[in-house]
Enzyme design. Structure first.
Site, PDB file in Angstrom:
ATOM      1  N   ASP A 262      10.435  -4.590 -19.082  1.00 31.23           N
ATOM      2  CA  ASP A 262       9.991  -3.798 -17.945  1.00 31.23           C
ATOM      3  C   ASP A 262       8.470  -3.723 -18.034  1.00 31.23           C
ATOM      4  OD1 ASP A 262       9.738  -2.210 -15.728  1.00 31.23           O
ATOM      5  OD2 ASP A 262      11.326  -0.803 -16.296  1.00 31.23           O
TER       6      ASP A 262
HETATM    7  C1  BGC Z   1      10.166  -0.499 -13.027  1.00 31.23           C
HETATM    8  C2  BGC Z   1      10.910  -1.787 -12.791  1.00 31.23           C
HETATM    9  C3  BGC Z   1      10.129  -2.651 -11.829  1.00 31.23           C
HETATM   10  C4  BGC Z   1       8.748  -2.902 -12.411  1.00 31.23           C
HETATM   11  C5  BGC Z   1       7.867  -3.783 -11.556  1.00 31.23           C
HETATM   12  C6  BGC Z   1       8.712  -0.717 -13.413  1.00 31.23           C
HETATM   13  O1  BGC Z   1       7.987   0.476 -13.364  1.00 31.23           O
HETATM   14  O2  BGC Z   1      10.823   0.257 -14.010  1.00 31.23           O
HETATM   15  O3  BGC Z   1      12.193  -1.533 -12.291  1.00 31.23           O
HETATM   16  O4  BGC Z   1      10.812  -3.830 -11.577  1.00 31.23           O
HETATM   17  O5  BGC Z   1       8.087  -1.639 -12.553  1.00 31.23           O
HETATM   18  O6  BGC Z   1       7.386  -3.103 -10.439  1.00 31.23           O
END
Ligand code: BGC
Length: 857
Positions: A262
């Site tokens: 993530d």
């Molecule tokens: C989230 C993810 C997301 C990523 C990219 C993170 O803060 O937890 O689900 O895909 O950001 O935006």
């Protein structure tokens, strides 16, 4: 082409295998396809090796860290293009305006796997129209409690339902040549302090509850990418968790795709590199040359480990044919009627009718000359909650405009927001940009002669010593910075002091809001009223304080921003002033009322948990409107259950709308007016009181408590309610229709089965009502003779059946070994205990009119 063959063969195998089970044709077919696949994969592996050989170690390391927020960098030397990502899961949202489909929780509420596939296909198309290689969805974390800010993205409390929706969604996305990314792996079931939270979950619970949707995504849908979550699982961050990434994902499930972090969920270069992480996003902050070259030299990370990651990236890109064609398909429209249709269908099927006393619904447009639509979620549209899943959708249809469009010129639609917005409470500027911005009634003197507050600024991030600056400000309502901004090294602290003089005796509501990791404390007459701790993300807070009329009280607000900017607001209002009197007036004069309450991106979303109660003032609004006109349908926008205790008994009709995407307003109108018969069923159990939720004592860490988080174990949702005296308000699987359905003729075959199955369960379902409609037939299995405690029943299959009035369908489903098994901690495998099993068939976890036994050995 390669990709296409792969997609086709996979889908072909799955659908034919299901249809022809037991026939030898399946074996022949599967062998042929497997042979084809292995030829393809040998050729691909050879290509990967050849490409890998041309890369330097430095280039290989560069490839395993993202660039520019949303890309894997290009390697022109080997013809490898830059690969583009976009957030989902309910729209391809990163690259501008898009179509928004029903949020994950609503898609799960449809219980319609073909719809999940259609949504996946539409998302895949939207991705191709934007040149997107990876869609960052679906999210499949299990719903434990309503507060989790991201429940709306996920597929509810049941691992089987979540798996089925996930598999079809992924197959849909990937059929368009786009990689789906299943997230957030794993046990990421709350947003509170998400970087630091340690999910302590025993293995059986993981295997039976929290992992199956990921497992199905990998093993059945062959998802191209998996995203590791922020949290720790049993002591190790997901991105460096050997059990999750290597033992289970890679070795057991045979995952061959890309395991990415993530965004900002990598915490240690060597630990991540050695424990299965293939790609650090959004950049190689840890897995970079500076950290990994010396580690390779020192032998703490091997070059082969880096090669393996690069191989996975290259192989997956080749399998999806990213090197053989342009991902941007200009022939695919950015906005299309086809996508809108899918968005509409997803929103319609997601709606769950929870209550419909005296058949208030559907409304008869011929009898209704005027309708009042009231509430903060009525207009503008609220297609999604907040965070990385929030969509900027093409002309999102609000409930108010959707209803007006459907009613045309014959019925007057009266609209009122119903409640003051935060901007009306805090003041006219500043934080209104984020939280809404008024009319704060503070004075610098107890006599109430001089409006304003004394603002003192302190250096060093704490309120100590003398202030470095003092001035008088008209209100506390300032938008200084970005909620995601990095903490500043030059920390400041602020203190505001003022007097407030209530005009009436009784409750006064204090409301505050800040952003990001900013902390604050509010004192009234030196007593702490509430505080915000410096955790990531937050929602506005409010508390009522009893005060006598006319007596000045001292108000002190201390604020500790993480940046050097002020982004916060404070206001006070008499609760009865929250409700706009015009709203109750239009309610009283209309023939019917639709009252749209719930959350929005400011109050529910990523990086913070939400409240179980509706946002401040909404309960008062509901009570006032119901008192003005009983003919009221309450429509709730939320990612899960909310506290209904103050008004449910008086509300004749209630609909759960989740977050319906771009077409939510049209969908609601169709259902309210009876053009579409509601068929959604809760993918969650809805508790009567928050204290009844099975995870209540273990969801947030209680200081000093010895209880582990996740102590409810496998007894999540209906699995817990079924075995105790506490019953949910609305059970899992429940949802009303304008029709009625009857179940009969249950047969289980054979009555004495082998532990490996198959066991065939068949029954009839009949539409006994006056309108066509869809029923979701739910099949649960119980294993009362098991040697370990098992839930009374667990969902093992379901079928959504569309029936004309009077129509009957014979439904047949097949159970396999896994349907009967539990995770045996001793043998570390799925196990079936011989004995008597129970089959339950019905329309919710609490209504299972058909029951039978069979034995397995
Ligand atoms: C989230 C993810 C997301 C990523 C990219 C993170 O803060 O937890 O689900 O895909 O950001 O935006």
């Amino acid at each position: 082409m390669e990709t296409f063959v792969r997609q086709l063969t996979i889908r072909f195998r799955v659908s034919l295998a299901t249809l022809l089970i037991g026939l030898s044709a399946v074996a022949i077919l599967t062998i042929t396809i497997d042979a084809q696949q292995s030829q393809d994969s040998t050729a691909t592996d050879q290509r990967v090796d050849a490409m890998l050989a041309k890369l330097t170690l430095e280039q290989k390391i560069d490839l395993i860290g993202g660039v520019e927020g949303m890309f894997i960098q290009a390697m022109p030397e080997i013809g490898f293009p830059r690969l583009k990502m976009s957030d989902g899961p309910m729209g391809v949202r990163t690259w501008g305006t898009t179509t928004g489909y029903a949020a994950g929780i609503g898609l799960a509420a449809s219980w319609d796997t073909e719809l999940a596939r259609r949504v996946g296909v539409a998302l895949g198309q939207d991705a191709r129209a934007r040149g997107v290689n990876f869609l960052l969805g679906p999210g499949v974390n299990i719903y434990r409690a309503p507060m989790n800010g991201r429940n709306f993205e996920y597929f509810g409390e049941d691992p089987y339902l979540a798996s089925r929706i996930a598999v079809h969604y992924i197959e849909g996305v990937q059929s368009q040549g786009v990689i789906a990314t299943i997230k957030h792996y794993a046990a990421n079931n709350s947003e509170f302090d998400r970087h630091r939270i340690n999910s302590v979950v025993d293995e059986r619970t993981l295997r039976e509850i929290y992992l199956p949707a990921f497992e199905a995504g990998v093993k059945e849908a062959r998802v191209g990418a998996v995203m590791d979550s922020y949290n720790l699982l049993n002591g190790d961050h997901a991105t460096q968790n050997k059990f999750l990434n290597i033992d289970v994902l890679r070795n057991e499930w045979g995952f061959k795709g890309i395991l990415m972090s993530d965004w900002g969920a990598t915490y240690d270069a060597v630990a991540a590199a050695n424990n299965g992480l293939d790609l650090e996003m959004p950049s190689g902050r840890f897995m970079n040359q500076k950290n990994l070259l010396p580690a390779i030299q020192a032998g703490t990370v091997s070059e082969a480990t880096i090669d393996e990651k690069v191989r996975r990236i290259l192989r997956t890109a080749l399998e999806f044919n990213f090197l053989g064609r342009d991902q941007l398909d200009l022939g695919v429209p950015l906005y299309s009627q086809e996508s809108r249709q899918v968005a509409l269908q997803s929103a319609e099927e997601s709606l769950v009718l929870l209550k419909n006393e005296d058949h208030l619904l559907p409304l008869d447009p011929h009898k209704i000359r005027s309708i009042a639509i009231i509430g903060p979620d009525a207009f503008p549209a609220v297609p999604s909650a907040g965070g990385s899943a929030e969509i900027d959708s093409f002309e999102p249809v609000s409930f108010m405009t959707g209803l007006s469009d459907a009613l045309g010129t014959n019925t007057k639609v009266l609209w009122n927001r119903g409640l003051k917005d935060l901007k009306d409470v805090f003041g006219d500027s500043g934080v209104s940009a984020f939280f809404g911005g008024g009319g704060a009634k503070f004075f610098t003197d107890p006599e109430g002669q001089h409006p304003g507050l004394k603002q003192e600024e302190f250096g060093g991030g704490s309120i100590s010593g003398g202030p470095t600056q003092t001035r008088t400000v008209p209100n506390i309502n300032s938008w200084g910075g970005d909620q995601w901004a990095e903490p500043s090294r030059h920390k400041k602290a602020y203190r505001w002091t003022a007097y407030y003089i209530p005009k009436t005796s009784g409750s006064q509501r204090f409301i505050a809001a800040g952003v990001g990791r900013d902390a604050y404390k509010l004192f009234v007459d030196d007593k702490l009223v509430f505080e915000q701790e410096p955790h990531e993300g937050q929602v506005p807070q409010s508390r009522d304080v009893d005060l006598p009329a006319g007596k000045a009280v001292a108000v002190r607000f201390e604020y500790f921003p993480q940046t050097d900017k002020i982004t916060c607001g404070l206001g006070v209002i008499t609760p009865s002033d929250m409700v706009d009197p015009e709203a109750t007036k239009i309610a009283a004069q209309a023939d019917a009322v639709v009252l749209a309450v719930g959350f929005d991106p400011r109050t529910e979303g990523e990086a913070h948990d939400r409240t179980y109660s509706l946002p401040s003032g909404q309960d008062d609004l509901i009570k006032a409107v119901l008192a003005a006109n009983h003919n009221t349908t309450v429509v709730i926008t939320a990612g899960g259950s909310v506290d209904t205790s103050q008004w449910l008994n008086d509300a004749p009709a209630v609909l759960q709308a989740w977050y319906g995407g771009s077409e939510a307003g049209h969908a609601l109108a169709q259902v309210l007016l009876g053009e579409v018969n509601p068929s959604g069923k809760l993918p969650i159990s809805w508790e009567r009181r928050l204290e009844d939720n099975p995870s209540y004592n273990y969801y947030y860490e209680v200081p000093g408590s010895k209880d582990d988080p996740y102590k409810e174990g496998i007894f999540v949702g209906y699995r817990a309610y079924d075995r105790g005296d506490t019953k949910p308000l609305f059970p899992f699987g429940f949802g009303l229709s304008y029709s009625t359905f009857d179940f009969s003729h249950l047969r289980v075959n054979p009555a004495q089965a082998s532990a490996d199955g198959p066991v065939t369960v068949s029954f009839d379902v009949r539409n006994t009502g006056k309108v066509a409609g869809a029923e979701v037939c739910q099949v649960y299995i119980g294993d009362p003779s098991a040697s370990v405690p098992r839930p009374v029943k667990e969902l093992k299959d379901f079928e959504r059946v569309v029936l004309d009035t009077g129509g009957t369908q014979h439904v047949t489903i097949t159970l396999n070994r896994r349907s009967l098994a539990y995770w045996d901690v001793k043998s570390k495998d799925w196990k079936v205990d011989p004995g008597t099993f129970k089959v339950f068939v019905g329309d919710s976890s609490a209504n299972v009119p058909l029951q039978a036994d069979f034995s397995a050995k």
